[in-house]
Design an enzyme around this catalytic site. Structure first.
Site, PDB file in Angstrom:
ATOM      1  N   CYS A 293      83.468  60.550  46.984  1.00  0.00           N
ATOM      2  CA  CYS A 293      84.042  61.590  47.837  1.00  0.00           C
ATOM      3  C   CYS A 293      85.501  61.259  48.142  1.00  0.00           C
ATOM      4  O   CYS A 293      86.298  61.055  47.238  1.00  0.00           O
ATOM      5  CB  CYS A 293      83.192  61.730  49.107  1.00  0.00           C
ATOM      6  N   LEU A 294      85.889  61.194  49.407  1.00  0.00           N
ATOM      7  CA  LEU A 294      87.271  60.876  49.757  1.00  0.00           C
ATOM      8  C   LEU A 294      87.658  59.499  49.237  1.00  0.00           C
ATOM      9  O   LEU A 294      88.810  59.274  48.842  1.00  0.00           O
ATOM     10  CB  LEU A 294      87.444  60.950  51.277  1.00  0.00           C
TER      11      LEU A 294
END
Length: 555
Positions: A293-294
């Site tokens: 994800c991030l």
């Protein structure tokens, strides 16, 4: 109430500006009276047909309703089909859903407003489901009768407790899990700490290890241990047992003292600092990066930064449910457009960070049936205690986001899509996805509501090196916590990728096993020869604590 306080209250209650979009939808509906009247007529006709079918069933007959009802675990109890009243309730809910969606689809709305209206409809439709209310849920009524009303009393107690302590329905019995024992349990040690991160080095579990070490780059929206969830369900454990020397970034839970941290700080004090430490401990000048994800966005940024700086330190890149192209962010776009970001700016100005509970609530309402109404029914209506489930325990362990970094992230990537456009600059270098020419293994999840798989696919196509793209079963988190199981499947194919993701999916056959089984040989084949395991830590970076360290325990 002063205008400033009113604005702050509205920002917290409606950070995405959904109510404003609802007003725009209502105004647009007034310009389409014929369309609204038509759908009301269809709804009325369907209601009469549903009532007639329920009456036939009440007399012992067999009649179908006007709507074919989908299979849904909320309506698995036989009473939803066998009881005419319950059957009628489901039919009426399906008819209402169809009418609302048809009216909304015919409105003339800008794309951003339409996305917010569609989101609001999802919330309304979930709230209106008869399974979510005590007098229309046969399971709730049966449980109340069977327990002499004690289930309702327990539910009322649970509701009061949850509202006073949690601020909403309790999803999980998180106290049943202990970080370092049940969760984040893979043995290791903290070998580096700065104001932002701890770096964990995991102890080897094989006699020999691959020459190229591996760094896990988790998201800092929650604690790192989603990547080391529990024994048998840990991607870190799988990597260590496959002969990799594995390191993990564990981010601090920031308070107001770190409000000024930027994305460049997360790059230099996080991934890049870790690369230096790992190189010192292992002697390797190349490192395999695994990002989620991030954390995957930041891992890719590190690879692009190294390419721009002329230092080849990233050996391969594994990206899990990671957006690089933010042009189509899915339902999360409701909370990440320019207007919503301005609201978040006002919210964070008072504290210097985005509160963890607000972040968690945002992700919860993206799946209202499961994460909002499911716990209400289970805990408040049926009077049951919440389950002990490791993924939900991790989800409840929310973290804050520094104001400066959060605003930069949202504006630069979500609003302006600068990473994909090649205009994103961190730590003095412009980042070019095409310059990331190392082998990449990119995983997307079929049912991901945070990083839609088609958007992950679009970003993967911008990378400049050899690519293997994988579409996995499950959603954003279960698609990563994906150990072998009979339900797991994946599709995997090597690049170059066609422009249309649906074409790619149609051409690649599914394999009935987890993507872990595909990734393990891919990662091993690029991790170098086998050698003796390196020491845990070094003279310059001695052991500071046992894993999982201090930062993961901070609330």
């Amino acid at each position: 109430m002063s205008p400033g306080l009113l604005t702050q209250l509205l920002d917290r209650l409606d950070p995405g500006g959904v109510l404003e979009a609802a007003g725009a939808a209502a105004a647009a509906a007034l310009t389409k009276p014929a369309s609204v009247a038509r759908e009301l007529g269809v709804l009325a006709g369907g209601s009469v047909a549903a009532l007639a079918a329920a009456a036939v069933r009440g007399l012992g007959g067999d009649a179908d309703g006007p709507v074919e009802l989908p299979r849904d675990k909320r309506h698995a109890d036989p009473a939803w089909e066998e009881n005419p009243f319950c059957f009628l309730l489901r039919q009426e809910h399906a008819l209402l859903t169809r009418a609302l969606e048809a009216v909304a689809a015919d409105l003339d709305l800008p794309p951003g407003t339409r996305a917010k209206v569609d989101f609001l409809l999802t919330q309304v439709i979930a709230a209106a489901d008869p399974a979510h209310w005590p007098l229309t849920n046969p399971v709730v009524l049966r449980r109340a009768v069977d327990t002499g009303g004690r289930s309702l009393l327990r539910g009322a107690r649970n509701a009061v407790r949850d509202l006073l302590i949690e601020g909403g329905p309790r999803q999980v019995a998180a106290e049943r899990f202990t970080v370092g024992e049940d969760l984040a349990a893979t043995p290791g040690a903290v070998v580096h700490r700065n104001r932002l991160v701890e770096l964990i080095q995991y102890a080897p579990q094989t006699d020999r290890v691959h020459a190229v070490p591996m760094l896990f780059s988790p998201p800092w929206i929650n604690k790192y241990y989603v990547m080391d969830l529990a024994p048998g369900r840990s991607l870190v454990e799988r990597a260590v047992r496959s002969g990799h020397t594995v390191f993990m970034l564990s981010y601090r839970n920031p308070g107001p003292e770190l409000a000024g941290l930027t994305m460049s700080d997360y790059l230099t004090e996080g991934v890049l600092a870790a690369l230096d430490v790992i190189g010192d401990i292992t002697g390797s000048d190349r490192i395999d990066l695994v990002g989620l994800c991030l954390g995957g966005t930041m891992a890719t940024a590190a690879a692009a930064w190294c390419a721009a700086a002329g230092t080849q330190r990233v050996h391969s890149l594994t990206l899990l449910n990671t957006l690089l192209d933010y042009s189509e962010p899915g339902v999360l776009g409701v909370f990440t457009d320019a207007a919503a970001v301005e609201r978040l700016d006002r919210i964070m100005s008072a504290t210097g960070y985005l509160p963890g509970e607000l972040m968690k609530a945002t992700f919860d309402v993206l799946r209202p049936a499961d994460l909002v109404w499911g716990p209400i029914v289970t805990g408040w209506l049926l009077g049951e205690d919440p389950p002990a489930f490791d993924m939900l325990a991790w989800n409840a362990d929310s973290t804050r986001m520094p104001a400066t970094m959060q605003l930069e992230y949202l504006r630069e990537l979500y609003v302006h899509n600068r990473f994909a456009e090649g205009t994103f600059t961190l730590a003095g270098h412009r980042l070019d996805l095409g310059a990331v020419d190392v082998p990449a293994y990119v995983v997307a999840a079929q049912d991901d509501h945070i990083a839609p798989w088609t958007s992950v696919y679009a970003g993967a196509r911008r990378l400049g090196g050899p690519l293997r793209f994988v579409l996995s079963s499950s959603g954003h988190i279960a698609g990563v916590v994906n150990p072998p199981s009979p339900r797991a499947w994946h599709r995997a194919g090597d690049g170059p990728l066609p422009a249309d993701p649906l074409t790619w999916r149609a051409d690649v056959a599914a394999t009935q096993t987890t993507w872990w089984d595909d990734w393990t040989p891919w990662a091993a084949g690029r991790a170098g020869d086998l050698r003796e395991p390196p020491p845990i830590g070094s003279a310059a970076h001695p052991v500071l604590d046992d894993a999982p360290g201090r930062y993961v325990r901070e609330s």
